[in-house]
Every structure is written in C-alpha cells, then in structure tokens.
Write a protein that holds these residues in place. Structure first.
Motif, PDB file in Angstrom:
ATOM      1  N   ARG A 129     -17.152  -4.525   1.920  1.00 54.81           N
ATOM      2  CA  ARG A 129     -18.436  -3.662   1.724  1.00 54.81           C
ATOM      3  C   ARG A 129     -18.201  -2.704   0.275  1.00 54.81           C
ATOM      4  NH1 ARG A 129     -16.050   1.751   4.329  1.00 54.81           N
ATOM      5  NH2 ARG A 129     -14.180   1.010   5.046  1.00 54.81           N
ATOM      6  N   MET A 165     -10.704   1.819  -3.833  1.00 58.82           N
ATOM      7  CA  MET A 165     -10.152   0.944  -4.525  1.00 58.82           C
ATOM      8  C   MET A 165      -9.510  -0.182  -3.378  1.00 58.82           C
ATOM      9  SD  MET A 165      -8.132   1.496  -7.970  1.00 58.82           S
ATOM     10  CE  MET A 165      -7.565   3.167  -7.609  1.00 58.82           C
ATOM     11  N   GLY A 166      -9.972   0.035  -2.205  1.00 57.86           N
ATOM     12  CA  GLY A 166      -9.515  -0.569  -1.220  1.00 57.86           C
ATOM     13  C   GLY A 166      -9.593  -2.202  -1.503  1.00 57.86           C
ATOM     14  N   ARG A 170      -6.652   3.232   1.551  1.00 55.21           N
ATOM     15  CA  ARG A 170      -7.363   2.251   0.576  1.00 55.21           C
ATOM     16  C   ARG A 170      -8.760   2.081   1.017  1.00 55.21           C
ATOM     17  NH1 ARG A 170      -2.266  -1.423  -0.077  1.00 55.21           N
ATOM     18  NH2 ARG A 170      -1.207  -0.290  -1.683  1.00 55.21           N
ATOM     19  N   ILE A 171      -8.798   1.939   2.275  1.00 57.94           N
ATOM     20  CA  ILE A 171     -10.326   1.519   3.125  1.00 57.94           C
ATOM     21  C   ILE A 171     -11.028   2.862   2.762  1.00 57.94           C
ATOM     22  CG2 ILE A 171     -11.552   1.037   5.051  1.00 57.94           C
ATOM     23  CD1 ILE A 171      -9.066  -0.522   6.027  1.00 57.94           C
ATOM     24  N   GLY A 226     -11.118   4.562   0.524  1.00 57.95           N
ATOM     25  CA  GLY A 226     -11.419   4.673  -0.966  1.00 57.95           C
ATOM     26  C   GLY A 226     -10.513   5.394  -1.763  1.00 57.95           C
ATOM     27  N   ALA A 227      -9.103   5.500  -1.299  1.00 52.77           N
ATOM     28  CA  ALA A 227      -8.378   6.232  -2.318  1.00 52.77           C
ATOM     29  C   ALA A 227      -7.593   5.492  -3.194  1.00 52.77           C
ATOM     30  CB  ALA A 227      -7.235   6.964  -1.277  1.00 52.77           C
ATOM     31  N   GLY A 228      -7.493   5.802  -4.510  1.00 54.63           N
ATOM     32  CA  GLY A 228      -6.696   4.973  -5.430  1.00 54.63           C
ATOM     33  C   GLY A 228      -5.531   5.037  -5.475  1.00 54.63           C
ATOM     34  N   VAL A 249     -10.140  -5.212   9.714  1.00 56.07           N
ATOM     35  CA  VAL A 249     -11.453  -4.426   9.399  1.00 56.07           C
ATOM     36  C   VAL A 249     -12.257  -4.918   8.598  1.00 56.07           C
ATOM     37  CG1 VAL A 249     -11.833  -2.082   8.824  1.00 56.07           C
ATOM     38  CG2 VAL A 249      -9.565  -2.550   9.348  1.00 56.07           C
ATOM     39  N   GLU A 257      -3.312   1.105   3.921  1.00 49.62           N
ATOM     40  CA  GLU A 257      -4.560   0.100   4.013  1.00 49.62           C
ATOM     41  C   GLU A 257      -5.534   1.219   4.600  1.00 49.62           C
ATOM     42  OE1 GLU A 257      -4.013  -2.400   2.686  1.00 49.62           O
ATOM     43  OE2 GLU A 257      -2.156  -3.339   3.323  1.00 49.62           O
ATOM     44  N   PHE A 262      -7.658  -5.312  -2.724  1.00 47.00           N
ATOM     45  CA  PHE A 262      -6.487  -5.970  -2.185  1.00 47.00           C
ATOM     46  C   PHE A 262      -7.003  -6.630  -1.047  1.00 47.00           C
ATOM     47  CE2 PHE A 262      -3.769  -3.755  -4.832  1.00 47.00           C
ATOM     48  CZ  PHE A 262      -4.396  -2.456  -5.043  1.00 47.00           C
ATOM     49  N   ARG A 306      -4.798  -8.305   1.788  1.00 42.98           N
ATOM     50  CA  ARG A 306      -4.059  -7.548   2.521  1.00 42.98           C
ATOM     51  C   ARG A 306      -4.757  -6.873   3.697  1.00 42.98           C
ATOM     52  NH1 ARG A 306      -0.372  -3.668  -0.934  1.00 42.98           N
ATOM     53  NH2 ARG A 306       0.644  -3.437   1.230  1.00 42.98           N
ATOM     54  N   LEU A 307      -6.044  -6.435   3.097  1.00 46.86           N
ATOM     55  CA  LEU A 307      -6.951  -5.871   4.162  1.00 46.86           C
ATOM     56  C   LEU A 307      -6.995  -6.714   5.271  1.00 46.86           C
ATOM     57  CD1 LEU A 307      -9.248  -3.874   1.682  1.00 46.86           C
ATOM     58  CD2 LEU A 307      -7.627  -3.203   3.182  1.00 46.86           C
ATOM     59  N   SER A 328      -5.333  -8.325   7.032  1.00 45.24           N
ATOM     60  CA  SER A 328      -4.188  -8.276   8.176  1.00 45.24           C
ATOM     61  C   SER A 328      -4.738  -6.943   9.041  1.00 45.24           C
ATOM     62  CB  SER A 328      -2.824  -7.983   7.537  1.00 45.24           C
ATOM     63  OG  SER A 328      -2.888  -6.737   6.830  1.00 45.24           O
ATOM     64  N   CYS A 329      -5.553  -6.000   8.518  1.00 42.16           N
ATOM     65  CA  CYS A 329      -5.775  -4.967   9.384  1.00 42.16           C
ATOM     66  C   CYS A 329      -7.304  -5.300  10.123  1.00 42.16           C
ATOM     67  CB  CYS A 329      -6.460  -3.684   8.585  1.00 42.16           C
ATOM     68  SG  CYS A 329      -5.043  -2.877   7.510  1.00 42.16           S
TER      69      CYS A 329
END
Lengths: 293, 342
Positions: free
Chosen positions: B18, B1-2, A191-192, A194-196, B14, A188, B5, B8-9, B11-12
């Motif tokens: 954005r 690409m965050g 992903r945040i 910005g990794a594909g 955060v 996660e 999803f 699922r995010l 749950s973090c």
C-alpha cells in the motif's frame, strides 16, 4: 558509595544440621577474611588522602600516622604546578569527545548490521570487533605517525579519534548484542507506520538502549580518563595533555614532595570516584562485568 | 519507508503493498518523500525491488563508514605501518633503510628481549591466584555475609583508579621506609621488610601483586554476575538434598561457572600482556636492571628512549602475536553474541 548496613544481611545459609558453634565460628571467619581484604583494598587510598593533607615538615616528622594539623596547601600548590584547570579541561574534552564519537559510530554500525541486514553485515561486525586484537602498545609509534600525517599532531582531535577507535570494538559489541535482543517485529511495525530508518534509530532504538549506552559510556569513560600511553605519546608534555600525563610527569620531578604528589593523585582520581559514586548501582550490578576491554 | 523492505515485511504477515504515508518528522521529511517518489515511479515488480534496495544500501553504507574509517585509519593502518617499520633499520633521526628482517634478528639476539618474555612467563605463573582469589571472594560475598554490598563496592574501587595513580601510590607504600615495611616490623616480621621495588625477584613480585590489587575487583564482579545467573532452583534442590552451603558452592555452582572462569582467565592473560605499562612506568621503569621489563614496556623504551623505532616495531610485532592469540578468544565470544542470526 552505599556502605550498606548490617541490615542487608540475610540469615546464615549453612546446612540445617550443623553445629551452631561451628556455624558462628565459620561466619566470623568469613567476615574476618572479607574485612582484611577490604582494608587492603582501601588502605592505599586512605594513605594517599592522609599524606595529601600533611605539610612537608609534618610528613617528614610523621610519614605514616594521621596528619597533626590538616593543611590544604598541597592542593593549592598542585593546582599551580600541574595547571589543574587546564589539564582537567583537556581530559574532559578528549574523554568526552572520544566517548561521544565512539558511541555514535558504534550505534550506527550496530544498527546497520543487526537491523538493516545489509549484505556482509556480519562480516563488518566481525571486522570491527576483531580490531580488539590490536593493542595500543603494539601500534603506538605508527599511530602517532599517522596522526602527524593527518595534520592532527598536538590537536585534541588526534587523541579523540584514537580513543574513539580503541573504544569502538567493545561499544559496537555491546550495542549489537543489545539490539539483537530487541524483536524485529517492533521495528517492522514502526516501518509499516511509515517511520524512516533514521527516525527508528534515533527515536526508537536510542531510548530503548539507554541501559546499554549507559554501561558502555561508563566503561569507556573509565579507561579513556585513566589511560596513560595514548595521551603521553600523542600529546606529550604539551599544554593539551591530560591529567594522567600531568600527574605522571609531576611525579617524575625531583623536587616534588610526597604530600604534594599525593594531592595531585587525589585530584586526578577524583572525577572517576565521583562517577563511581553516582553510577555505582549500574557499575556494580554487573552490566559491565561481562564486557570489559 | 516501510515498503522499502518487502522481503522482510512478508514475515509479519501484514498487507504491505500500500502507499506509504509520509511521516511527520520535519527533519526526515525530505528524505522520506524522495523515497516515496522512487516507490511511486517504479512500475514492474522486478525493477521496483531493485530500485527499492538502493536507499537501504546507501543508508547502510552511510552508517558503517564512520566506524570502519576509525578502525582502519587508527588501528589497521598503524598495524600495517608497524609491520613495514619493523623491516626498516632506523638510527635516531637518520633516514630509515630497508633491511629485511635485520630487526628481528637483532631482537632475538638481544638478551633484554629474552628477559622480557621470561618475565612475562613468570607473571603468567601467578595466573591461578588471579583466577581463584576473586572466585573465593565472590563466593564469600555471594552467600550474603553481613555487609556484602559494602564489600562488593570496596573491592571494585581499586579497578576504578587509574593504573598510573595506583603505581605512584604503591611506590610510596612499598618504599623501604614506607608503611608496608613499618607494618611488617611492627608485627615482628622484620626480615620480610625488604626493598620491594629494588630486588631482582622482589621487584617483579611487587609489580605483579600491585597489578593483582588493581585488577581483582573486576574478577569479583565478573564472578558475581556469573553467580547471579545460576537458577534458584538449582540451589534450592541441592539444599533440600541436605547439601551444606559450601559443598553446594564447590560441587554444584562452580562447575556451572566454567564459562565465566574461562572468560576471566582470558581477560587476565591479555591484561598481563597489555595492561601493565602504566604500573611499570610508575613503579620500576623496567628495573632494577631489566628485572621488571615486560614486552609492552620494552616496545616503549626501544622506540622512545633508544629511538630505535624499527626494532621497537619488531618487538611490537612479537607482542602482537601473543596478544592477538589471547584476544581472539574474546572476539570469538563477542561475535557469537552480537552477530545477526540468519
């Protein structure tokens, strides 16, 4: 292999109150049993190496003892009779191809079902590992027909695809079990940032899972290299067959002497022995023991 | 690409809503950009979520397709074809004729088929040796006998050697004038120096023993890895109670190993069914008579030597039933360990 010295031994661990004489006897008895089993485990290999170094007449005069004058003529002859360079090349191509394809396919599926949480992911995982119940012996002729129908008869690809398919259940299982232990938070976070997904898979998951990939590669290498039935049926006696088929066919020829076939056996098992020497720490640590075909 | 999803995010914990920075890797850049575009073009929350799901789905499908294709084309299709083939009468190179269950009928009447399964049953009788010999050796090694690392390495060596090579090696060792008989005569057991590979019972016994020679090291390693998971405290506590090492192993450690013993038993059983082919091929070719004929070898000879492919497939189906039941236990264990937790 590291024939560990006695320095590895730890003080005997018998209950404190027991008789020291009895303790010594038990200790020697245990060592004796272990040595006897070790001799039984090693003798066939030693016997084959010794025979491979005897001349044909030397073997006839003295089949069981040590070679009188060491000769490498059997190795020279087996290289020609079995066309060792060619068969070795074939074995490397097909084992290497099967290994690579099965690992990549397993890596993709394991990532998709454990980290992408696609719908029906568990079902796909179950489907792949359930293929374990289909042994090659049961489907060998239809598999051969299928390979012919695909126009892959007598090609490396036919055997490579078969190896990959038969290695897939165990590879997928090992990688999925390993991926499951990697915390989702790590992914996660990536992903945040910005990794594909593909980048996460190749630049994050792949390096982390090196131990699992090493373990399953060793496992797959050993069975693919050692397999007889798949290459025997798919490649037959063609010039694209593997070392194991070569040695099986050589041993069936009527004019082959025991020293000659012994040399052929040593040549056939040498690559696996080298892998064993190089990776014995990984192999013996038990990483493979829980997940064997 | 965050942001693809959102479900699922959350749950973090955060902030997720954005704009997504385009990551720098050039290879994936184009891919990443197109994702971002989809993200920006979407407006309403509901449709946005729907659209965002699609690339994930496409990627998921792209990742599972190669493996599924391999499994279907090279395992499932051949299995289905094997079943269909088992319903056809095939004679040499003539065209196959549909014959319902004629092959199965002929199979059950065939004495060699019965013999092959009877032989398999005889091999299964030796299962306790396969289970307990490696266990005893693992326990001996586990108590850190001098040189235990060397013993462990040597015991695993046979498993690394290709079964076909093992078979050819032992054909020489078990030969009437081979080293085994020479040794038996030397130690005064001349009556035991028999034709190991050429007697009705001795051949099957020899075949099973060679298989055990080849396989036991894996068992030792399996048990050792199981033993290493026994917590030190358990051993320590027992020792403080004054338990001897052996009592400790037998009464405390072995019960803890039950799952490992179970797993190893399943593995041995399936190996007895589907792992002996190269050994039979090298040692006895199913003989003398059909004394060492096992189902897996019978499939091979019926198909490729007698060219009766339909009947070979029928025998394969019979073997499949047994092999599948045994392997299903392994699959169940693997599924429990590898499936995603919900």
């Amino acid at each position: 292999m590291s024939l560990a010295s006695v320095s590895d031994s730890v003080p005997d661990e018998v209950a404190p109150g027991s008789n020291p004489l009895l303790r010594t006897i038990v200790k020697w008895l245990v060592t004796f049993i272990l040595v006897v089993v070790a001799v039984v485990a090693l003798y066939p290999l030693v016997f084959t190496v010794l025979n491979s170094l005897k001349t044909r007449t030397g073997y006839a005069q003295n089949p069981l003892g040590l070679p009188v004058d060491i000769s490498f003529e059997n190795y020279a002859e087996t290289f020609v009779r079995m066309d060792v360079p060619r068969l070795l090349f074939n074995s490397i191509i097909t084992t290497g191809g099967g290994l690579l394809l099965s690992t990549v396919a397993a890596l993709f599926i394991a990532y998709a079902v454990t980290k992408l949480r696609i719908k029906g992911g568990n079902l796909i995982f179950l489907f792949i590992i359930a293929m374990l119940v289909i042994p090659s012996q049961v489907v060998i002729y239809p598999l051969y027909e299928t390979i012919l129908d695909l126009g892959l008869g007598g090609t490396y690809q036919g055997l490579i695809f078969s190896y990959a398919a038969f290695g897939l259940p165990i590879s997928t299982y090992m990688l999925a079990a390993f991926f499951r232990a990697i915390p989702d938070e790590l992914i996660e976070a990536a992903r945040i940032d910005g990794a594909g997904e593909l980048r996460i898979l190749f630049q994050m998951m792949l390096p982390i899972s090196t131990p699992a990939i090493a373990a399953l590669s060793i496992l797959n290498f050993v069975w693919m290299w050692n397999d007889l039935l798949l290459p025997l049926v798919i490649m037959g006696g063609s010039d694209k067959t593997t070392l194991m088929v070569g040695v099986a066919l050589l041993s069936g020829q009527y004019d082959v002497s025991i020293p000659l076939i012994s040399a052929g056996l040593i040549v056939a098992l040498l690559p696996v022995m080298i892998v064993y020497l190089l990776f014995q720490r990984q192999i013996l640590s038990g990483a493979l023991a829980g997940a064997v075909k | 690409m965050g942001v693809l999803f959102p479900h699922r995010l959350v749950s973090c914990g955060v902030a997720i809503d954005r704009p997504e920075p385009v990551h720098p890797a050039p290879f994936f850049q184009a891919f990443g950009q197109s994702m971002t575009q989809i993200d920006q073009s979407s407006s309403s929350g509901l449709t946005r979520k729907k659209r965002r799901m699609r690339p994930e789905l496409i990627l998921g499908i792209a990742l599972v397709v190669p493996g599924i294709a391999l499994a279907v084309i090279f395992k499932l299709v051949p299995l289905v074809r094997a079943f269909i083939l088992s319903l056809y009468q095939t004679r040499g190179f003539e065209d196959p004729k549909f014959a319902w269950f004629a092959n199965y009928a002929s199979m059950f009447k065939d004495p060699v088929f019965a013999t092959s399964f009877r032989n398999a049953a005889l091999v299964f009788v030796t299962l306790p040796v396969w289970i307990f010999l490696p266990l005893v050796l693992a326990l001996l090694i586990f108590q850190r006998s001098p040189g235990w690392k060397a013993f462990r390495a040597i015991y695993f060596l046979p498993y690394m050697i290709a079964p076909i090579v093992v078979g050819i090696m032992f054909r020489q060792i078990l030969a009437p004038d081979g080293p085994l008989n020479a040794f038996l005569i030397f130690i005064g057991l001349a009556p035991l120096a028999i034709e190991w590979l050429n007697g009705a019972t001795s051949a099957l016994f020899s075949l099973t023993s060679v298989a055990l020679w080849s396989f036991f090291g894996l068992g030792v390693l399996t048990y050792l890895s199981g033993l290493s998971t026994v917590p030190d405290e358990v051993i320590e506590a027992a020792r403080l109670d004054g338990a001897g090492f052996w009592r400790l192993l037998i009464e405390i450690v072995t019960p803890l190993l039950k799952p490992v013993i179970g797993y190893w038993t399943v593995l041995c059983t399936s190996s007895m069914l589907i792992w002996m082919f190269p050994l039979i091929y090298a040692l006895t070719r199913g003989g003398p008579g059909s004394a060492t004929m096992l189902p897996e070898y019978l499939v091979f000879t019926t198909t490729f030597e007698f060219l009766n492919r339909g009947k070979g497939a029928a025998i394969g189906m019979a073997l499949f039933v047994f092999a599948a039941i045994v392997s299903a236990f392994v699959v169940r264990r693997m599924y429990a360990e590898g499936k995603a937790s919900k």
